[in-house]
Design an enzyme around this catalytic site. Structure first.
Site, PDB file in Angstrom:
ATOM      1  N   ASP A 184       0.791  -1.235   0.000  1.00 21.88           N
ATOM      2  CA  ASP A 184       0.000   0.000   0.000  1.00 21.88           C
ATOM      3  C   ASP A 184       0.824   1.287   0.000  1.00 21.88           C
ATOM      4  OD1 ASP A 184       0.905   0.196   2.690  1.00 21.88           O
ATOM      5  OD2 ASP A 184      -0.838  -0.920   3.398  1.00 21.88           O
TER       6      ASP A 184
ATOM      7  N   HIS B 253       6.303  -7.767  -1.592  1.00 18.45           N
ATOM      8  CA  HIS B 253       5.125  -8.199  -2.366  1.00 18.45           C
ATOM      9  C   HIS B 253       4.749  -7.181  -3.442  1.00 18.45           C
ATOM     10  CE1 HIS B 253       3.570 -11.178   0.939  1.00 18.45           C
ATOM     11  NE2 HIS B 253       4.675 -11.577   0.357  1.00 18.45           N
TER      12      HIS B 253
ATOM     13  N   CYS C 158       4.297   0.649 -25.719  1.00 18.43           N
ATOM     14  CA  CYS C 158       4.560  -0.397 -26.716  1.00 18.43           C
ATOM     15  C   CYS C 158       3.267  -1.061 -27.180  1.00 18.43           C
ATOM     16  CB  CYS C 158       5.546  -1.435 -26.169  1.00 18.43           C
ATOM     17  SG  CYS C 158       4.810  -2.673 -25.088  1.00 18.43           S
TER      18      CYS C 158
ATOM     19  N   GLY D 214       2.741  -6.585  13.406  1.00 19.36           N
ATOM     20  CA  GLY D 214       1.471  -6.850  12.725  1.00 19.36           C
ATOM     21  C   GLY D 214       1.543  -7.850  11.598  1.00 19.36           C
ATOM     22  N   THR D 215       2.266  -8.926  11.824  1.00 21.88           N
ATOM     23  CA  THR D 215       2.300  -9.959  10.786  1.00 21.88           C
ATOM     24  C   THR D 215       1.874 -11.299  11.369  1.00 21.88           C
ATOM     25  OG1 THR D 215       3.677 -11.148   9.192  1.00 21.88           O
ATOM     26  CG2 THR D 215       4.822 -10.156  11.048  1.00 21.88           C
ATOM     27  N   SER D 216       1.073 -12.013  10.594  1.00 23.88           N
ATOM     28  CA  SER D 216       0.453 -13.245  11.080  1.00 23.88           C
ATOM     29  C   SER D 216       1.416 -14.421  11.126  1.00 23.88           C
ATOM     30  CB  SER D 216      -0.717 -13.602  10.169  1.00 23.88           C
ATOM     31  OG  SER D 216      -0.230 -13.840   8.859  1.00 23.88           O
TER      32      SER D 216
HETATM   33 ZN   LIG Z   1       5.585  -2.218 -22.959  1.00 22.68          ZN
END
Ligand SMILES: [Zn+2]
Length: 249
Positions: free
Chosen positions: A109, A124, A154, A191-193
């Site tokens: 985020d 991620h 492109c 805060g991570t599971s």
């Molecule tokens: Zn492209």
């Protein structure tokens, strides 16, 4: 009995060298919960009303680009409108005070950067960034795309620059994260599971390398049993309290 925040401050203070702490912060969805971010992965996520595999795979993007991009553009708007919460701000303060040098995040985020964190490893990816499905050119959206599906110069379609279902995580960032996890003095897990690998492995790697581990989380996880101190509670409350007291000592 001392409370957990006091214990955590004591551990961190014992590792300070010339007022500097050599540390990383690892964050997960819990860090952004107070910012009302719809999580990209997970049950209560942005994708809950859709079959995860129908929207979060590259095949789905290529098969049904208009439908998925229409839905995804809403997600981009939500992300752009969202604001960092006190947990993000506290993490940015840690870096500004040289109490941490790296933020490794599973969140896509961009809220750490909005809060002022500089050295962020987004393992991620980032939901507002896209890359061309053909030439790999990247672009960052500052507003939702007007053309659906958005296209690269492109002529090929853009896809989100996030790790989709069944895709490999960027190996350069993962290698770097594991190096960091081993070489610092303190790991601050927020805060991570502890369920999504390889990020969930990082605290264990740290522990095995003799790194002290602090865990800030609402619930117990696999990480809490290896934690030197487990600070249970909402990280948007516990983390600012920790950082404030760490700054005073
Ligand atoms: Zn492209």
């Amino acid at each position: 009995m001392k409370d957990e925040i006091t214990l955590a401050v004591e551990v961190a203070n014992s590792l300070k060298k010339k007022d500097k702490l050599h540390a990383y912060v690892l964050t997960g969805a819990g860090t952004s919960r107070a910012s009302n971010i719809p999580t990209f992965r997970g049950e209560d996520g942005l994708w809950e009303k859709y079959n995860f595999e129908e929207v979060a795979t590259l095949n789905a993007w290529l098969k049904n680009p208009v439908k998925i991009w229409t839905f995804y553009a809403e997600g981009i708007q939500l992300i752009l409108d969202s604001k960092p919460n006190p947990a993000h701000n506290a993490i940015a303060e840690l870096e500004a005070k040289n109490f941490c040098q790296y933020v490794i995040t599973q969140n896509a985020d961009g809220l750490h950067q909005k809060a002022g964190s500089k050295n962020v490893l987004e393992i991620h990816g980032n939901l507002t960034r896209v890359r061309c499905t053909k030439c790999n050119k990247k672009q960052v959206f500052t507003e939702p795309p007007k053309e659906i599906p958005p296209k690269c110069q492109c002529g090929s379609m853009y896809r989100p620059d996030v790790v989709l279902f069944n895709e490999q995580l960027p190996s350069d960032l993962i290698t770097k994260s594991f190096d960091i996890a081993k070489k610092v003095d303190l790991a601050i897990i927020v805060g991570t599971s502890a369920e999504v690998v390889p990020a969930a492995t990082l605290p264990f790697v740290s522990k095995e390398s003799g790194v002290k581990v602090l865990v800030f989380n609402k619930e117990k996880t696999d990480h809490t049993r290896i934690a030197d101190v487990f600070i249970q509670g909402k990280c948007e409350e516990t983390l600012p309290a920790f950082v404030e007291r760490l700054s005073k000592n």
